[in-house]
Write a protein that holds these residues in place. Structure first.
Motif, mmCIF file in Angstrom:
data_model
loop_
_atom_site.group_PDB
_atom_site.id
_atom_site.type_symbol
_atom_site.label_atom_id
_atom_site.label_comp_id
_atom_site.label_asym_id
_atom_site.label_seq_id
_atom_site.Cartn_x
_atom_site.Cartn_y
_atom_site.Cartn_z
ATOM 1 N N ASN A 190 20.685 6.051 4.328
ATOM 2 C CA ASN A 190 19.898 6.046 4.979
ATOM 3 C C ASN A 190 19.036 4.934 4.707
ATOM 4 O O ASN A 190 18.556 4.688 3.614
ATOM 5 C CB ASN A 190 18.711 7.262 4.461
ATOM 6 N N LEU A 191 18.560 3.954 5.622
ATOM 7 C CA LEU A 191 17.884 2.640 5.559
ATOM 8 C C LEU A 191 16.792 2.905 6.331
ATOM 9 O O LEU A 191 16.743 2.971 7.389
ATOM 10 C CB LEU A 191 18.892 1.566 5.597
ATOM 11 N N LYS A 192 15.456 2.212 5.875
ATOM 12 C CA LYS A 192 14.347 2.100 6.824
ATOM 13 C C LYS A 192 13.365 0.707 6.390
ATOM 14 O O LYS A 192 13.550 0.266 5.278
ATOM 15 C CB LYS A 192 13.635 3.201 6.449
ATOM 16 N N SER A 193 12.959 0.278 7.585
ATOM 17 C CA SER A 193 11.964 -0.945 7.216
ATOM 18 C C SER A 193 10.635 -0.410 7.549
ATOM 19 O O SER A 193 10.273 0.071 8.679
ATOM 20 C CB SER A 193 12.458 -1.925 8.153
ATOM 21 N N CYS A 194 9.689 -0.559 6.711
ATOM 22 C CA CYS A 194 8.565 -0.102 6.959
ATOM 23 C C CYS A 194 7.155 -1.224 6.934
ATOM 24 O O CYS A 194 7.391 -2.068 6.413
ATOM 25 C CB CYS A 194 8.211 1.058 5.836
ATOM 26 N N SER A 195 6.317 -0.743 7.558
ATOM 27 C CA SER A 195 5.033 -1.827 7.580
ATOM 28 C C SER A 195 3.990 -0.897 6.994
ATOM 29 O O SER A 195 2.812 -1.666 6.752
ATOM 30 C CB SER A 195 4.770 -1.974 9.138
ATOM 31 N N ASP A 196 3.958 0.346 6.680
ATOM 32 C CA ASP A 196 2.664 0.857 5.960
ATOM 33 C C ASP A 196 2.556 0.489 4.569
ATOM 34 O O ASP A 196 3.332 0.704 3.676
ATOM 35 C CB ASP A 196 2.993 2.514 6.067
ATOM 36 N N LYS A 197 1.555 -0.045 4.126
ATOM 37 C CA LYS A 197 1.220 -0.246 3.015
ATOM 38 C C LYS A 197 2.300 -1.427 2.202
ATOM 39 O O LYS A 197 2.285 -1.477 0.977
ATOM 40 C CB LYS A 197 1.185 0.871 1.946
ATOM 41 N N VAL A 198 2.727 -2.112 3.112
ATOM 42 C CA VAL A 198 3.821 -3.160 2.771
ATOM 43 C C VAL A 198 3.642 -4.443 3.477
ATOM 44 O O VAL A 198 3.035 -4.445 4.563
ATOM 45 C CB VAL A 198 5.167 -2.697 2.668
ATOM 46 N N ASN A 199 4.448 -5.355 3.377
ATOM 47 C CA ASN A 199 4.570 -6.770 4.162
ATOM 48 C C ASN A 199 3.164 -7.326 4.027
ATOM 49 O O ASN A 199 2.795 -7.631 5.071
ATOM 50 C CB ASN A 199 4.959 -6.347 5.562
ATOM 51 N N TYR A 200 2.601 -7.322 3.079
ATOM 52 C CA TYR A 200 1.288 -8.086 2.914
ATOM 53 C C TYR A 200 1.529 -9.606 2.765
ATOM 54 O O TYR A 200 2.547 -10.094 2.365
ATOM 55 C CB TYR A 200 0.486 -7.808 1.755
ATOM 56 N N ILE A 201 0.611 -10.482 3.446
ATOM 57 C CA ILE A 201 0.686 -12.095 3.456
ATOM 58 C C ILE A 201 -0.094 -12.551 2.133
ATOM 59 O O ILE A 201 0.306 -13.621 1.839
ATOM 60 C CB ILE A 201 0.056 -12.152 4.570
ATOM 61 N N GLY A 202 -0.898 -11.718 1.276
ATOM 62 C CA GLY A 202 -1.424 -12.302 0.061
ATOM 63 C C GLY A 202 -1.940 -11.239 -0.864
ATOM 64 O O GLY A 202 -1.902 -10.097 -0.438
ATOM 65 N N CYS A 203 -2.628 -11.511 -1.715
ATOM 66 C CA CYS A 203 -2.920 -10.528 -2.697
ATOM 67 C C CYS A 203 -4.424 -11.242 -3.315
ATOM 68 O O CYS A 203 -4.503 -12.341 -3.728
ATOM 69 C CB CYS A 203 -2.272 -10.474 -4.001
ATOM 70 N N ASN A 204 -5.388 -10.401 -3.182
ATOM 71 C CA ASN A 204 -6.654 -10.757 -3.817
ATOM 72 C C ASN A 204 -6.989 -9.908 -5.148
ATOM 73 O O ASN A 204 -6.506 -8.741 -5.294
ATOM 74 C CB ASN A 204 -7.683 -10.211 -3.098
ATOM 75 N N ILE A 205 -7.327 -10.789 -6.439
ATOM 76 C CA ILE A 205 -7.628 -9.941 -7.501
ATOM 77 C C ILE A 205 -9.130 -9.909 -7.487
ATOM 78 O O ILE A 205 -9.648 -10.895 -7.537
ATOM 79 C CB ILE A 205 -6.986 -10.909 -8.971
ATOM 80 N N LYS A 206 -9.485 -8.572 -7.754
ATOM 81 C CA LYS A 206 -10.890 -8.307 -7.729
ATOM 82 C C LYS A 206 -11.383 -7.820 -8.919
ATOM 83 O O LYS A 206 -10.590 -7.190 -9.855
ATOM 84 C CB LYS A 206 -11.077 -7.367 -6.564
ATOM 85 N N ASP A 207 -12.842 -7.816 -9.493
ATOM 86 C CA ASP A 207 -13.297 -7.221 -10.426
ATOM 87 C C ASP A 207 -13.704 -5.915 -10.003
ATOM 88 O O ASP A 207 -13.420 -5.535 -9.015
ATOM 89 C CB ASP A 207 -14.260 -7.858 -11.319
ATOM 90 N N VAL A 208 -14.134 -4.906 -10.810
ATOM 91 C CA VAL A 208 -14.666 -3.724 -10.937
ATOM 92 C C VAL A 208 -15.655 -3.535 -9.781
ATOM 93 O O VAL A 208 -15.586 -2.431 -9.322
ATOM 94 C CB VAL A 208 -14.927 -2.725 -12.212
ATOM 95 N N ILE A 209 -16.352 -4.574 -9.646
ATOM 96 C CA ILE A 209 -17.375 -4.369 -8.439
ATOM 97 C C ILE A 209 -17.098 -5.036 -7.237
ATOM 98 O O ILE A 209 -17.825 -5.051 -6.392
ATOM 99 C CB ILE A 209 -18.865 -4.925 -8.987
ATOM 100 N N GLY A 210 -15.871 -5.428 -7.058
ATOM 101 C CA GLY A 210 -15.383 -5.844 -5.792
ATOM 102 C C GLY A 210 -15.278 -7.288 -5.605
ATOM 103 O O GLY A 210 -14.818 -7.791 -4.522
ATOM 104 N N ASN A 211 -15.685 -8.196 -6.386
ATOM 105 C CA ASN A 211 -15.819 -9.481 -6.263
ATOM 106 C C ASN A 211 -14.397 -10.162 -6.473
ATOM 107 O O ASN A 211 -13.717 -9.779 -7.483
ATOM 108 C CB ASN A 211 -16.481 -10.439 -7.251
ATOM 109 N N ILE A 212 -14.003 -10.965 -5.369
ATOM 110 C CA ILE A 212 -12.749 -11.413 -5.475
ATOM 111 C C ILE A 212 -12.506 -12.627 -6.506
ATOM 112 O O ILE A 212 -13.431 -13.639 -6.697
ATOM 113 C CB ILE A 212 -12.292 -12.180 -4.092
ATOM 114 N N LYS A 213 -11.967 -12.655 -7.378
ATOM 115 C CA LYS A 213 -11.855 -13.640 -8.477
ATOM 116 C C LYS A 213 -10.668 -14.614 -8.401
ATOM 117 O O LYS A 213 -10.722 -15.671 -8.902
ATOM 118 C CB LYS A 213 -11.438 -12.983 -9.931
ATOM 119 N N TYR A 214 -9.696 -14.333 -7.594
ATOM 120 C CA TYR A 214 -8.587 -15.120 -7.326
ATOM 121 C C TYR A 214 -7.773 -14.534 -5.904
ATOM 122 O O TYR A 214 -7.761 -13.401 -5.727
ATOM 123 C CB TYR A 214 -7.544 -15.369 -8.290
#
Length: 309
Positions: A190-214
């Motif tokens: 059984n093999l599957k290719s999913c798009s839900d919650k995967v295949n992101y083009i990048g990543c934001n690192i945020k602090d606890v109040i939502g500010n993007i740090k990187y």
């Protein structure tokens, strides 16, 4: 061909003719390996002096390959007819205790050494030894906390045979395949290719109040992965963002193949899949279940590597 030892006492001869199955499950990272030995009590062998207890060591050897020392954590009796199952895991029972610790001006190897020494484990480190100004373990088990550190650094953590093994996942993904499996080789898949919650083009690192740090991007269009994480430096944020992105996107193509028993197909190794339509390609073995018994088989949970590294 098998051998079963409990606290180094060989009980194999008592299981002759009564063994139903041995199930050895190993994980590439993040989970303890496990063993299950099931046998019939048709000769009353359960009443012998070697009757095991929780916490004792169990070691199984299958076709001259050791499954490693594990610790009995469950004993089950079922019937009729009477069957006994002894279950073990690769971490000791006292490792389930929640602990609070603080490390200052330390390195990953030192944290691993402090934890391993508590349980008499050895360390095998095949990855970069990252440094930290401060690390805090708050009400977590030792191995859960160490796994959390390894996960954000893109490091695989395997607990096997009284060893803590830490390895660079991306470097292991880049290794050659040990075997190419054709569709004709498998019983089920059984093999599957999913798009839900995967295949992101990048990543934001945020602090606890939502500010993007990187922010790290591999492409211009698509969804961004958002991660809340305390960081000590931009260099730390950069590597975390890449590692989180690879870990999540690694779930895009996944599944399992069940084939003939092959204990040499180990977790963290790479295989190729052929004749599986659009799912052909290179995969890493996320976990392997080796079932030894009347109808032996190996079941591999796999994850696609293409586009992850």
């Amino acid at each position: 061909m098998y051998k079963v030892l409990i606290d180094n006492y060989d009980i194999t001869k008592y299981l002759s003719g009564s063994l139903k199955s041995i199930v050895y499950t190993e994980h590439a990272t993040g989970k303890a390996d496990s063993i299950e030995v099931t046998f019939e009590n048709n000769t009353g062998i359960w009443n012998l002096d070697w009757q095991p207890d929780k916490g004792q060591e169990i070691k199984v050897i299958l076709d001259k390959v050791s499954c490693g020392t594990m610790f009995i954590d469950e004993i089950e009796v079922d019937g009729p007819p009477d069957e006994i199952t002894i279950k073990g895991v690769s971490i000791p029972l006292d490792a389930k205790e929640l602990r609070t610790n603080t490390w200052q001006n330390t390195r990953l190897s030192q944290i691993a050494e402090d934890i391993s020494s508590r349980y008499g484990f050895k360390i095998i480190m095949d990855c970069y030894d990252y440094g930290y100004k401060m690390c805090q373990q708050v009400d977590k088990t030792d191995f859960d906390y160490l796994n959390e550190l390894c996960y954000k650094e893109g490091i695989g953590l395997k607990l096997a045979d009284k060893q803590i093994v830490m390895y660079d996942k991306s470097r292991y993904w880049s290794k050659n395949v040990i075997r190419t499996i054709n569709k004709s080789d498998v019983y089920r898949y059984n093999l599957k290719s999913c798009s839900d919650k995967v295949n992101y083009i990048g990543c934001n690192i945020k602090d606890v109040i939502g500010n993007i740090k990187y922010s790290y991007k591999k492409a211009d269009e698509g969804a961004m992965l958002n991660v809340v994480r305390d960081i000590e430096s931009l260099a730390e944020a950069e590597r975390y963002s890449k590692h989180f992105l690879a870990a999540i996107n690694g779930n895009e193509t996944r599944g399992y193949v069940r084939l003939g028993y092959d204990i040499k197909l180990c977790a963290a190794l790479n295989i190729g899949l052929s004749d599986f339509y659009s799912f052909n390609g290179k995969y890493t073995i996320a976990s392997a279940v080796h079932h030894y018994g009347k109808e032996p088989y190996t079941k591999l949970q796999v994850r696609g590597i293409k586009g992850v590294i």
